[in-house]
Design a protein around this motif. Sequence first.
Motif, PDB file in Angstrom:
ATOM      1  N   LEU A 131       0.800  -1.226   0.000  1.00  0.00           N
ATOM      2  CA  LEU A 131       0.000   0.000   0.000  1.00  0.00           C
ATOM      3  C   LEU A 131       0.835   1.281   0.000  1.00  0.00           C
ATOM      4  CD1 LEU A 131      -2.839  -1.049   2.473  1.00  0.00           C
ATOM      5  CD2 LEU A 131      -2.771  -1.258  -0.015  1.00  0.00           C
ATOM      6  N   LEU A 132       2.046   1.242   0.522  1.00  0.00           N
ATOM      7  CA  LEU A 132       2.885   2.449   0.572  1.00  0.00           C
ATOM      8  C   LEU A 132       3.091   3.100  -0.797  1.00  0.00           C
ATOM      9  CD1 LEU A 132       5.604   1.592   3.253  1.00  0.00           C
ATOM     10  CD2 LEU A 132       3.894   3.423   3.370  1.00  0.00           C
ATOM     11  N   PRO A 133       3.290   2.349  -1.885  1.00  0.00           N
ATOM     12  CA  PRO A 133       3.527   2.999  -3.181  1.00  0.00           C
ATOM     13  C   PRO A 133       2.340   3.793  -3.731  1.00  0.00           C
ATOM     14  CG  PRO A 133       4.322   0.740  -3.229  1.00  0.00           C
ATOM     15  CD  PRO A 133       3.540   0.908  -1.956  1.00  0.00           C
ATOM     16  N   TYR A 134       1.165   3.657  -3.137  1.00  0.00           N
ATOM     17  CA  TYR A 134      -0.009   4.414  -3.568  1.00  0.00           C
ATOM     18  C   TYR A 134      -0.229   5.667  -2.726  1.00  0.00           C
ATOM     19  CZ  TYR A 134      -1.167   0.152  -6.059  1.00  0.00           C
ATOM     20  OH  TYR A 134      -1.133  -0.936  -6.891  1.00  0.00           O
ATOM     21  N   THR A 135       0.585   5.841  -1.706  1.00  0.00           N
ATOM     22  CA  THR A 135       0.330   6.856  -0.694  1.00  0.00           C
ATOM     23  C   THR A 135       1.247   8.060  -0.892  1.00  0.00           C
ATOM     24  OG1 THR A 135      -0.189   5.008   0.767  1.00  0.00           O
ATOM     25  CG2 THR A 135       0.031   7.153   1.782  1.00  0.00           C
ATOM     26  N   ARG A 136       0.660   9.233  -0.829  1.00  0.00           N
ATOM     27  CA  ARG A 136       1.364  10.483  -1.107  1.00  0.00           C
ATOM     28  C   ARG A 136       2.205  10.949   0.072  1.00  0.00           C
ATOM     29  NH1 ARG A 136      -1.548  15.000   1.163  1.00  0.00           N
ATOM     30  NH2 ARG A 136      -3.467  14.267   2.133  1.00  0.00           N
ATOM     31  N   ALA A 137       3.313  11.595  -0.238  1.00  0.00           N
ATOM     32  CA  ALA A 137       4.155  12.268   0.756  1.00  0.00           C
ATOM     33  C   ALA A 137       5.271  12.973   0.006  1.00  0.00           C
ATOM     34  CB  ALA A 137       4.736  11.291   1.768  1.00  0.00           C
ATOM     35  N   ASP A 138       5.847  13.979   0.640  1.00  0.00           N
ATOM     36  CA  ASP A 138       6.986  14.665   0.050  1.00  0.00           C
ATOM     37  C   ASP A 138       8.238  13.805   0.207  1.00  0.00           C
ATOM     38  OD1 ASP A 138       5.564  16.921  -0.734  1.00  0.00           O
ATOM     39  OD2 ASP A 138       5.868  17.922   1.187  1.00  0.00           O
ATOM     40  N   GLY A 139       9.006  13.712  -0.868  1.00  0.00           N
ATOM     41  CA  GLY A 139      10.281  13.013  -0.830  1.00  0.00           C
ATOM     42  C   GLY A 139      10.133  11.560  -0.428  1.00  0.00           C
ATOM     43  N   ASN A 140      11.097  11.097   0.363  1.00  0.00           N
ATOM     44  CA  ASN A 140      11.117   9.696   0.799  1.00  0.00           C
ATOM     45  C   ASN A 140      10.534   9.539   2.206  1.00  0.00           C
ATOM     46  OD1 ASN A 140      12.332   8.739  -1.587  1.00  0.00           O
ATOM     47  ND2 ASN A 140      14.303   9.515  -0.875  1.00  0.00           N
ATOM     48  N   ASN A 141       9.561  10.353   2.540  1.00  0.00           N
ATOM     49  CA  ASN A 141       8.992  10.387   3.878  1.00  0.00           C
ATOM     50  C   ASN A 141       7.987   9.243   4.079  1.00  0.00           C
ATOM     51  OD1 ASN A 141       7.937  11.019   6.355  1.00  0.00           O
ATOM     52  ND2 ASN A 141       7.576  13.182   5.893  1.00  0.00           N
ATOM     53  N   ASP A 142       8.516   8.035   4.278  1.00  0.00           N
ATOM     54  CA  ASP A 142       7.638   6.889   4.495  1.00  0.00           C
ATOM     55  C   ASP A 142       6.900   6.976   5.825  1.00  0.00           C
ATOM     56  OD1 ASP A 142       8.062   5.760   2.040  1.00  0.00           O
ATOM     57  OD2 ASP A 142       9.542   4.303   2.736  1.00  0.00           O
ATOM     58  N   ALA A 143       7.412   7.751   6.784  1.00  0.00           N
ATOM     59  CA  ALA A 143       6.684   7.944   8.044  1.00  0.00           C
ATOM     60  C   ALA A 143       5.360   8.655   7.763  1.00  0.00           C
ATOM     61  CB  ALA A 143       7.526   8.732   9.038  1.00  0.00           C
ATOM     62  N   LYS A 144       5.359   9.626   6.870  1.00  0.00           N
ATOM     63  CA  LYS A 144       4.128  10.323   6.484  1.00  0.00           C
ATOM     64  C   LYS A 144       3.193   9.364   5.758  1.00  0.00           C
ATOM     65  CE  LYS A 144       1.326  13.657   5.140  1.00  0.00           C
ATOM     66  NZ  LYS A 144       0.470  14.425   5.989  1.00  0.00           N
ATOM     67  N   ARG A 145       3.738   8.567   4.848  1.00  0.00           N
ATOM     68  CA  ARG A 145       2.913   7.591   4.121  1.00  0.00           C
ATOM     69  C   ARG A 145       2.267   6.614   5.099  1.00  0.00           C
ATOM     70  NH1 ARG A 145       7.257   8.682   0.895  1.00  0.00           N
ATOM     71  NH2 ARG A 145       6.677   9.488  -1.156  1.00  0.00           N
ATOM     72  N   ARG A 146       3.066   6.113   6.036  1.00  0.00           N
ATOM     73  CA  ARG A 146       2.553   5.177   7.031  1.00  0.00           C
ATOM     74  C   ARG A 146       1.474   5.849   7.873  1.00  0.00           C
ATOM     75  NH1 ARG A 146       7.128   4.064   8.765  1.00  0.00           N
ATOM     76  NH2 ARG A 146       7.533   2.249   7.500  1.00  0.00           N
ATOM     77  N   ASN A 147       1.678   7.102   8.238  1.00  0.00           N
ATOM     78  CA  ASN A 147       0.693   7.845   9.017  1.00  0.00           C
ATOM     79  C   ASN A 147      -0.625   7.995   8.245  1.00  0.00           C
ATOM     80  OD1 ASN A 147      -0.163   9.400  11.319  1.00  0.00           O
ATOM     81  ND2 ASN A 147       0.104  11.226  10.058  1.00  0.00           N
ATOM     82  N   LEU A 148      -0.528   8.270   6.957  1.00  0.00           N
ATOM     83  CA  LEU A 148      -1.750   8.372   6.155  1.00  0.00           C
ATOM     84  C   LEU A 148      -2.494   7.045   6.062  1.00  0.00           C
ATOM     85  CD1 LEU A 148      -0.719  10.727   3.216  1.00  0.00           C
ATOM     86  CD2 LEU A 148      -2.492  11.149   4.923  1.00  0.00           C
ATOM     87  N   LEU A 149      -1.776   5.940   6.244  1.00  0.00           N
ATOM     88  CA  LEU A 149      -2.407   4.615   6.198  1.00  0.00           C
ATOM     89  C   LEU A 149      -2.995   4.187   7.542  1.00  0.00           C
ATOM     90  CD1 LEU A 149       0.115   2.792   3.848  1.00  0.00           C
ATOM     91  CD2 LEU A 149      -2.290   3.339   3.346  1.00  0.00           C
ATOM     92  N   ASN A 150      -2.889   5.040   8.568  1.00  0.00           N
ATOM     93  CA  ASN A 150      -3.584   4.760   9.826  1.00  0.00           C
ATOM     94  C   ASN A 150      -5.082   4.885   9.581  1.00  0.00           C
ATOM     95  OD1 ASN A 150      -1.191   4.492  11.277  1.00  0.00           O
ATOM     96  ND2 ASN A 150      -1.191   6.620  11.953  1.00  0.00           N
ATOM     97  N   LEU A 151      -5.857   4.147  10.339  1.00  0.00           N
ATOM     98  CA  LEU A 151      -7.320   4.274  10.285  1.00  0.00           C
ATOM     99  C   LEU A 151      -7.780   4.967  11.553  1.00  0.00           C
ATOM    100  CD1 LEU A 151      -8.564   0.825   8.930  1.00  0.00           C
ATOM    101  CD2 LEU A 151      -8.854   3.073   7.868  1.00  0.00           C
ATOM    102  N   ARG A 152      -8.318   6.161  11.385  1.00  0.00           N
ATOM    103  CA  ARG A 152      -8.760   6.944  12.539  1.00  0.00           C
ATOM    104  C   ARG A 152     -10.278   6.967  12.681  1.00  0.00           C
ATOM    105  NH1 ARG A 152      -4.673   9.227   9.894  1.00  0.00           N
ATOM    106  NH2 ARG A 152      -2.792   9.744  11.009  1.00  0.00           N
ATOM    107  N   GLY A 153     -10.980   6.695  11.603  1.00  0.00           N
ATOM    108  CA  GLY A 153     -12.432   6.777  11.628  1.00  0.00           C
ATOM    109  C   GLY A 153     -12.940   8.203  11.606  1.00  0.00           C
ATOM    110  N   LEU A 154     -12.104   9.128  11.132  1.00  0.00           N
ATOM    111  CA  LEU A 154     -12.468  10.541  11.140  1.00  0.00           C
ATOM    112  C   LEU A 154     -12.956  11.044   9.784  1.00  0.00           C
ATOM    113  CD1 LEU A 154      -9.448  11.896  13.220  1.00  0.00           C
ATOM    114  CD2 LEU A 154     -11.743  11.303  14.028  1.00  0.00           C
ATOM    115  N   SER A 155     -12.836  10.241   8.756  1.00  0.00           N
ATOM    116  CA  SER A 155     -13.150  10.691   7.416  1.00  0.00           C
ATOM    117  C   SER A 155     -13.920   9.604   6.677  1.00  0.00           C
ATOM    118  CB  SER A 155     -11.840  11.009   6.677  1.00  0.00           C
ATOM    119  OG  SER A 155     -12.106  11.473   5.401  1.00  0.00           O
ATOM    120  N   LYS A 156     -14.728  10.014   5.740  1.00  0.00           N
ATOM    121  CA  LYS A 156     -15.491   9.035   4.953  1.00  0.00           C
ATOM    122  C   LYS A 156     -14.556   8.115   4.186  1.00  0.00           C
ATOM    123  CE  LYS A 156     -19.138   8.556   1.558  1.00  0.00           C
ATOM    124  NZ  LYS A 156     -20.130   9.216   0.734  1.00  0.00           N
TER     125      LYS A 156
END
Length: 180
Positions: A131-156
């Motif tokens: 899933l990481l290769p589909y996730t946006r972030a600046d540069g090689n910031n995989d921490a941001k990508r991983r964070n976007l892949l968290n499930l918070r239940g805050l958004s549709k």
Amino acid sequence: ATAELGADIDLAAEILGTLHPGLLRYNSPLQIDAGMTSLKRAFATAPDLAQRYRVLSRFLASLKCGHSYANFFNQKREVQQALFDKKSRLPLAMRWVGEGMFVTSVQENVPHGTQIGAINGVPVRTMLAALLPYTRADGNNDAKRRNLLNLRGLSKYEFFDVFHGLVYGEPPGGVFRLDV
């Protein structure tokens, strides 16, 4: 319809090539040209809307610009229904810590803090890598990508739900089997 899609992706490539301010920030001109060629070929041969969305999303993520992605909320309602409104959403909140997936809410008798090792037989580490290769972030910031892949239940629509559904589909019988 195929000719129209080809024209659409050609236009998108032209617009990105002439207007994207950060196109060459993390990629060389040769990398961008190769990526655009690959995008056009993969887009033209994609069998359906879901595959075309994945191809486009993966290419946009490869630009390594946190603002460049096929925004879930900007899609036509028909596209949202076809791609995102599926029974492929994990029914809990979770957070990635390294390559580990941890439950952050109490759902379906899975207590807070439970570590999930696999979903429907797929190790979460494998899932994260897919899933990481589909996730946006600046540069090689995989921490941001991983964070976007968290499930918070805050958004549709959340990145994990969208791309997990597009990559792995709906669970067999509509039930997720978790190895914890």
